[in-house]
Structure formats: C-alpha cells, structure tokens
Design a protein around this motif. Sequence first.
Motif, mmCIF file in Angstrom:
data_model
loop_
_atom_site.group_PDB
_atom_site.id
_atom_site.type_symbol
_atom_site.label_atom_id
_atom_site.label_comp_id
_atom_site.label_asym_id
_atom_site.label_seq_id
_atom_site.Cartn_x
_atom_site.Cartn_y
_atom_site.Cartn_z
ATOM 1 N N GLY A 254 74.880 -20.229 44.016
ATOM 2 C CA GLY A 254 74.302 -21.274 43.190
ATOM 3 C C GLY A 254 74.665 -21.165 41.724
ATOM 4 N N GLU A 255 75.169 -19.997 41.296
ATOM 5 C CA GLU A 255 75.564 -19.805 39.906
ATOM 6 C C GLU A 255 76.964 -20.371 39.657
ATOM 7 O OE1 GLU A 255 73.020 -15.788 38.714
ATOM 8 O OE2 GLU A 255 75.203 -15.659 38.998
ATOM 9 N N THR A 256 77.380 -20.356 38.391
ATOM 10 C CA THR A 256 78.709 -20.814 37.991
ATOM 11 C C THR A 256 79.632 -19.611 37.806
ATOM 12 O OG1 THR A 256 77.831 -22.770 36.886
ATOM 13 C CG2 THR A 256 80.043 -22.083 36.253
ATOM 14 N N LEU A 257 80.847 -19.705 38.336
ATOM 15 C CA LEU A 257 81.850 -18.650 38.185
ATOM 16 C C LEU A 257 82.987 -19.170 37.317
ATOM 17 C CD1 LEU A 257 83.231 -15.930 38.914
ATOM 18 C CD2 LEU A 257 84.136 -17.078 40.966
ATOM 19 N N THR A 258 83.337 -18.415 36.266
ATOM 20 C CA THR A 258 84.438 -18.784 35.382
ATOM 21 C C THR A 258 85.452 -17.648 35.320
ATOM 22 O OG1 THR A 258 82.965 -20.131 34.010
ATOM 23 C CG2 THR A 258 85.076 -19.505 33.055
ATOM 24 N N LEU A 259 86.725 -17.967 35.569
ATOM 25 C CA LEU A 259 87.814 -17.000 35.520
ATOM 26 C C LEU A 259 88.823 -17.428 34.458
ATOM 27 C CD1 LEU A 259 88.472 -16.570 39.361
ATOM 28 C CD2 LEU A 259 87.008 -15.164 37.902
ATOM 29 N N CYS A 260 89.353 -16.443 33.705
ATOM 30 C CA CYS A 260 90.370 -16.711 32.691
ATOM 31 C C CYS A 260 91.542 -15.751 32.867
ATOM 32 C CB CYS A 260 89.802 -16.544 31.284
ATOM 33 S SG CYS A 260 88.521 -17.721 30.839
ATOM 34 N N CYS A 261 92.695 -16.158 32.374
ATOM 35 C CA CYS A 261 93.902 -15.340 32.425
ATOM 36 C C CYS A 261 94.211 -14.884 31.003
ATOM 37 C CB CYS A 261 95.050 -16.164 32.996
ATOM 38 S SG CYS A 261 96.374 -15.172 33.713
ATOM 39 N N ARG A 272 97.438 -20.455 29.900
ATOM 40 C CA ARG A 272 97.420 -21.475 30.951
ATOM 41 C C ARG A 272 98.119 -20.870 32.170
ATOM 42 N NH1 ARG A 272 96.527 -26.854 31.266
ATOM 43 N NH2 ARG A 272 96.092 -26.891 29.015
ATOM 44 N N ALA A 273 97.477 -20.946 33.326
ATOM 45 C CA ALA A 273 98.006 -20.237 34.493
ATOM 46 C C ALA A 273 97.579 -20.906 35.788
ATOM 47 C CB ALA A 273 97.525 -18.785 34.471
ATOM 48 N N ASP A 274 98.223 -20.462 36.879
ATOM 49 C CA ASP A 274 97.808 -20.827 38.240
ATOM 50 C C ASP A 274 96.831 -19.761 38.727
ATOM 51 O OD1 ASP A 274 99.590 -22.938 38.129
ATOM 52 O OD2 ASP A 274 101.191 -21.842 39.141
ATOM 53 N N ASN A 284 95.861 -25.038 39.498
ATOM 54 C CA ASN A 284 97.114 -24.779 38.799
ATOM 55 C C ASN A 284 97.084 -25.271 37.356
ATOM 56 O OD1 ASN A 284 97.122 -27.491 39.543
ATOM 57 N ND2 ASN A 284 99.356 -27.577 39.744
ATOM 58 N N GLN A 285 97.821 -24.527 36.537
ATOM 59 C CA GLN A 285 98.066 -24.855 35.134
ATOM 60 C C GLN A 285 96.810 -25.263 34.368
ATOM 61 O OE1 GLN A 285 101.158 -24.412 33.360
ATOM 62 N NE2 GLN A 285 101.167 -23.148 35.196
ATOM 63 N N THR A 286 95.902 -24.315 34.275
ATOM 64 C CA THR A 286 94.671 -24.525 33.515
ATOM 65 C C THR A 286 94.310 -23.238 32.781
ATOM 66 O OG1 THR A 286 92.341 -25.151 33.680
ATOM 67 C CG2 THR A 286 93.248 -23.891 35.507
ATOM 68 N N PRO A 307 103.126 -18.911 33.710
ATOM 69 C CA PRO A 307 104.592 -19.052 33.768
ATOM 70 C C PRO A 307 105.292 -17.939 32.978
ATOM 71 C CG PRO A 307 103.529 -21.143 33.205
ATOM 72 C CD PRO A 307 102.474 -20.088 33.111
ATOM 73 N N GLU A 308 106.256 -17.294 33.613
ATOM 74 C CA GLU A 308 107.145 -16.316 32.972
ATOM 75 C C GLU A 308 106.414 -15.113 32.382
ATOM 76 O OE1 GLU A 308 109.429 -18.435 30.113
ATOM 77 O OE2 GLU A 308 110.379 -19.761 31.595
ATOM 78 N N ARG A 309 105.243 -14.782 32.906
ATOM 79 C CA ARG A 309 104.502 -13.615 32.412
ATOM 80 C C ARG A 309 104.168 -12.629 33.530
ATOM 81 N NH1 ARG A 309 104.768 -13.320 26.858
ATOM 82 N NH2 ARG A 309 104.240 -15.319 25.901
ATOM 83 N N GLY A 310 104.651 -12.900 34.729
ATOM 84 C CA GLY A 310 104.233 -12.078 35.852
ATOM 85 C C GLY A 310 102.890 -12.545 36.357
ATOM 86 N N GLU A 311 102.175 -11.676 37.049
ATOM 87 C CA GLU A 311 100.856 -12.033 37.552
ATOM 88 C C GLU A 311 99.882 -10.894 37.313
ATOM 89 O OE1 GLU A 311 102.008 -12.761 41.661
ATOM 90 O OE2 GLU A 311 101.017 -10.904 42.277
ATOM 91 N N SER A 312 98.614 -11.234 37.322
ATOM 92 C CA SER A 312 97.584 -10.220 37.098
ATOM 93 C C SER A 312 97.346 -9.419 38.374
ATOM 94 C CB SER A 312 96.279 -10.897 36.683
ATOM 95 O OG SER A 312 95.682 -11.547 37.802
#
Length: 363
Positions: A254-261, A272-274, A284-286, A307-312
């Motif tokens: 029921g809570e809100t989940l926020t993820l950032c790159c 901005r990432a997928d 994608n691209q947010t 884009p062009e940074r690899g992935e976490s």
Amino acid sequence: MELSKLPLVLLLICNIYSGQTEETEGSGILQLSNEGPRAVLSVSPQKWLTEGDPVTLNCEVNSSSTGWTFSWFTVILSSVIICIFSLNTDLSDRYEQLSDSSRGAGGKYTVSSVALKHTGVYVCRAERGKPAYTKYSNTQPLWVTGVSPPVSLIISPSRTQHFTSDSLSLSCEDQSNSDGWTVRRYTESWGLTDCSSLHQGSQTGSTCTISSTSTLDTGVYWCQSESGEKYHPVNITVHSGVILESPVHPVTEGETLTLCCLYKHTSPSVLRADFYKDGSLVQNQTTEMIIPTVSKSHEGFYYCKPPERGESPKSWISVRGSHSYSQISVLHTLTSVLAACPYLLVTVVLIYKCCRMRGKTPE
C-alpha cells in the motif's frame, strides 16, 4: 600488491596451510585440483526470506547420490581469521553442527516456517563408510527478515547500494536502549567478521563506521546481540559505477516505492535510465521509477541501466503485508461470524421445539 587483492592472497595461504585445496566459488582464487567426492549445497526457493516462509537446503555429492548420510553446520568463523590469529588447522573449529542435524538425513534440510534464529551461513558434509567424509560444501547464507524486529539497522546514507571511497555508517537502534548490540557482516572475501576487524572500519558502541568503502565491503550486515541473536540483515553493495537508490527496509503493502539511478561523477547525480525487475524492462528513460501502491507482486530484484554508463548492481526489494490489511481481514471475519449467530440461534431453537413436540405426540 594492491590492497583489494590482500584478502584473497591471505585466504589462499590459509587454505593451503590448513590442507584445503578445494575451489572457492566466486572468490577469484587460484583453483587447485582436488580429487574425490565433493558436497554441493543449494537453497530453495531463495536465501532472502521473511519470518514464516518455508526453505529447503539441498546437499548433493557430485560423484554419487546413493548411500550417503548428511550432516549440517553453521559457519561461526571465517578461515582467514582462524589462520591468522590461532593457526589452527582443525576445520571443525570453524563450524557448529546443528542440534537437529539428523533431520536432514536425505540430503534435504527443510524448515517449514523460518524464524529469526535461522539467519546464518550454512554448510553440509556427507559420509559413506568410515571415515569417508567429503570436504565441507560451499557456503549458503540464509537471511530472515522479521515482521517486527526488536532492533533496527540504521544505515547512512539510507540506501543499500553505495559508491566506493565513501563514508558509511551503520547503527543498531533499539527502542529501549542500544547497548549490547554489535554490527556484524558476511562477505565473499572475509567470511564472518565484525566491524572492528575491517581495514577502514571502527566500532563505537553499537555504531559501525567505514571511513572509506571499497568493493570488498559488499556483503550482508546485521545487528547481533551478546547472546548471538541476529536481527535485521541488510544486503549492502559497494560499486564504483552506477548504483540504484532503493530503500533499506522492506516496503509495506500500500506504500509508495521510488527508485533512482545515481552516478557519482555527474551533476546532478540522478541519471535518466531504464529500470528492470527480475531481468525484464518495466520502465524506460526516466529519472525515477515510482510505484504508487506497492503489492506483494512487486517483490523482486531491481536494477537500472542508463545509456553508455553500464548498469547498476541488483537490489532485492522486499514487500511485507500491511498490518492494517490484517486488521481489516480479522474484522471482516468477526463480522461474518456475528452476522450468522442470530440465524444459527433460531435454527437451534426450532430444532429443539420440534424434538419436544415429537416427544409429546401420543402413540
């Protein structure tokens, strides 16, 4: 020699000294050949669990699956610590046999409902004849998150992934007092250690501070009491590139989940990432991924890829049931029972009257 390679060299020296020449998975250590049967340990369905979940440890022997009896152990010290400080080559000192080890006689050790006490690092060993033991298996950790643990592991910065060369603080906070708690960890390189044994770590009371993080600090951290109880395990990842900013604690339904790159070497650091869940693209691209109302179906492994940074690295997002949902469910059940009571009472009274009337009917 590079500092980052020191634990691996020490571990290799200790293993040679103690007669262990088996391959150490995922360590990058020189693989030395070792003939003979070997026990292999796996876990199902997963190593991250919530209190009450079922779990099974599977122990197999690579050469044959028949005629073996199995023993089960928890790891209590890492081989590096024993080698350096005690020079003890008796490997039994590293492990503690489970009191109900015989319960896993068929190669499967099953716990139908895990508790906090099941948090730990496990190994198995097989025997066929005497003294035909296999070597101890690979390690398999189990991490159990409590529904309402008595102590919380507070992490600053408050996220599970961190950049290298950053400062990191971990504190055990109890509602009553924080005395008697120690921050401990399990890593691929060092095994089981406490904060004071880290190269850049220091322990003050119940707070662990790492002044400059490295990738070797990647592992699971938890709060441990003086009596050995383990609470609130958190998976910490240290990475030199892109990281995912995700919550430290389980998210409630029921809570809100926020993820950032995030990327350390850009300004602003948010990219901005997928965003991916369990390997599938979900957004994608947010600059941030927002789930307004979390449910159990959102539980899984998440990572981001700009884009062009690899992935976490991947982070496990755990979702726990809402207490308010449980109260509503109980209330609904009680309401249903109370609503049915008048009908049940009327039925009982009618049956009773019918029986009395039959008893008074002349033959």
